[in-house]
Design a protein around this motif. Structure first.
Motif, PDB file in Angstrom:
ATOM      1  N   GLY A   1       4.085  12.294  -6.628  1.00  0.00           N
ATOM      2  CA  GLY A   1       4.792  11.046  -6.899  1.00  0.00           C
ATOM      3  C   GLY A   1       5.428  10.443  -5.665  1.00  0.00           C
ATOM      4  O   GLY A   1       6.058   9.396  -5.741  1.00  0.00           O
ATOM      5  N   GLY A   2       5.261  11.115  -4.516  1.00  0.00           N
ATOM      6  CA  GLY A   2       5.800  10.609  -3.259  1.00  0.00           C
ATOM      7  C   GLY A   2       7.110  11.275  -2.893  1.00  0.00           C
ATOM      8  O   GLY A   2       8.056  11.278  -3.674  1.00  0.00           O
TER       9      GLY A   2
ATOM     10  N   ARG B   1      12.109  16.134  -3.604  1.00  0.00           N
ATOM     11  CA  ARG B   1      11.301  17.064  -4.404  1.00  0.00           C
ATOM     12  C   ARG B   1      10.581  16.309  -5.506  1.00  0.00           C
ATOM     13  O   ARG B   1      10.888  15.145  -5.779  1.00  0.00           O
ATOM     14  CB  ARG B   1      12.192  18.136  -5.042  1.00  0.00           C
ATOM     15  N   GLY B   2       9.620  16.992  -6.146  1.00  0.00           N
ATOM     16  CA  GLY B   2       8.971  16.423  -7.315  1.00  0.00           C
ATOM     17  C   GLY B   2       9.875  16.542  -8.535  1.00  0.00           C
ATOM     18  O   GLY B   2      11.029  16.957  -8.444  1.00  0.00           O
ATOM     19  N   GLY B   3       9.340  16.164  -9.677  1.00  0.00           N
ATOM     20  CA  GLY B   3      10.127  16.205 -10.910  1.00  0.00           C
ATOM     21  C   GLY B   3      10.880  14.909 -11.114  1.00  0.00           C
ATOM     22  O   GLY B   3      10.428  13.835 -10.713  1.00  0.00           O
TER      23      GLY B   3
ATOM     24  N   ASN C   1       5.319  11.118   1.749  1.00  0.00           N
ATOM     25  CA  ASN C   1       4.612  12.388   1.894  1.00  0.00           C
ATOM     26  C   ASN C   1       4.284  12.843   0.468  1.00  0.00           C
ATOM     27  O   ASN C   1       4.912  12.379  -0.481  1.00  0.00           O
ATOM     28  CB  ASN C   1       5.499  13.411   2.612  1.00  0.00           C
ATOM     29  N   ALA C   2       3.288  13.706   0.314  1.00  0.00           N
ATOM     30  CA  ALA C   2       2.975  14.334  -0.983  1.00  0.00           C
ATOM     31  C   ALA C   2       2.858  13.319  -2.119  1.00  0.00           C
ATOM     32  O   ALA C   2       3.562  13.403  -3.123  1.00  0.00           O
ATOM     33  CB  ALA C   2       4.039  15.393  -1.321  1.00  0.00           C
TER      34      ALA C   2
ATOM     35  N   VAL D   1       0.842  -1.189   0.000  1.00  0.00           N
ATOM     36  CA  VAL D   1       0.000   0.000   0.000  1.00  0.00           C
ATOM     37  C   VAL D   1       0.878   1.239   0.000  1.00  0.00           C
ATOM     38  O   VAL D   1       1.755   1.402   0.851  1.00  0.00           O
ATOM     39  CB  VAL D   1      -0.929   0.018   1.228  1.00  0.00           C
ATOM     40  N   CYS D   2       0.629   2.115  -0.956  1.00  0.00           N
ATOM     41  CA  CYS D   2       1.295   3.409  -1.011  1.00  0.00           C
ATOM     42  C   CYS D   2       0.550   4.340  -0.062  1.00  0.00           C
ATOM     43  O   CYS D   2      -0.567   4.766  -0.353  1.00  0.00           O
ATOM     44  CB  CYS D   2       1.281   3.949  -2.437  1.00  0.00           C
TER      45      CYS D   2
END
Length: 246
Positions: free
Chosen positions: A33-34, A60-62, A28-29, A5-6
């Motif tokens: 994408g996590g 970070r994202g990206g 988190n977030a 489970v994510c």
């Protein structure tokens, strides 16, 4: 079958444990994408669950081409997460040519194995230029498991490559299927790929009465104010797998 489970919160982790999931990937977030979870979330989740929790390490994202500041931050986060009983670390490092960053990957694998926890390479794998070269590189680095959708936007679209990777390398590294896995397609994905680990967020939407009103809104989706694991979706998913195994 193993169901991962994510999760993005303590509540998500409790639901995963309650439903009979096999493992939690704590983030988190998730909408980005996590990202690396808070230590408080990990501490409380370990207290209130009894299944393995692997933790994302992502600042970070990206994409996944990190500078030295980001790498230093990730390594410190990794050490702290292990200190607080993470059962594994989930990470992914690529170079500018979309190949595995071997030096940093090995550094993180060594940290994991020195502390007797799993080293998992996440869906950065799905941005690699050559999946066969990439998986062989990860095997040589000692990575325990890869989370992948077969280089496609969803696992269902990536089934052909997933099946090939499992057939060629499944005895050398664990493969977990993620991205768009749900109760409607999970049995098809398992049958086509022969992979026995699946990952999903089981997304549900929740309301917060303080999110929006008048001229100010913090809502980022028309589906709801924030997302989290839907216990009903998770229960339905696990029941389908149980029925299939009987």
């Amino acid at each position: 079958m193993k169901v991962e489970v994510c999760a993005g919160s303590l509540e998500d982790c409790v639901y995963a444990n309650q439903a009979g999931a096999d493992r939690i990937e704590l983030n988190n977030a998730i909408h980005l994408g996590g990202l690396t979870p808070s230590i408080g979330t990990l501490i409380e989740s370990k207290k209130q669950t009894n299944i393995p929790i692997v933790t994302m390490v992502r600042p970070r994202g990206g994409g996944f081409y990190y500078n030295d500041y980001e790498k230093a931050t990730m390594y410190e986060d990794a050490k702290i997460l292990i200190k607080h009983q993470a059962d594994g670390l989930v990470f992914g490092f690529l170079d500018v040519n979309r190949q595995i960053d071997v030096e940093v990957t090995r550094k993180f694998v060594e940290l994991c194995h020195k502390n007797k926890v799993e080293a998992i390479f996440h869906r950065a794998f799905d941005r690699t230029a050559d999946p066969f070269y990439a998986i062989e590189t990860l095997i040589s680095c000692g990575v325990n498991r890869i989370l992948t959708s077969g280089l496609q936007s969803s696992a269902e679209q990536g089934m052909k490559l997933l099946a090939e990777l499992q057939q060629k390398y499944g005895d050398k590294i664990e493969i977990c299927v993620g991205a768009g896995v749900n109760e409607k397609n999970v049995l098809k994905i398992i049958a086509e790929t022969k992979i026995s680990q699946v990952h999903s967020s089981f997304k549900g939407w929740y309301e917060d009465p303080t999110t929006s009103g008048n001229e100010v809104s913090y809502r980022y989706s028309e589906q709801g104010d924030y997302e989290g694991v839907s216990l009903s979706k998770l229960n339905s998913f696990i029941n389908i797998l149980k029925e299939e195994s009987r």
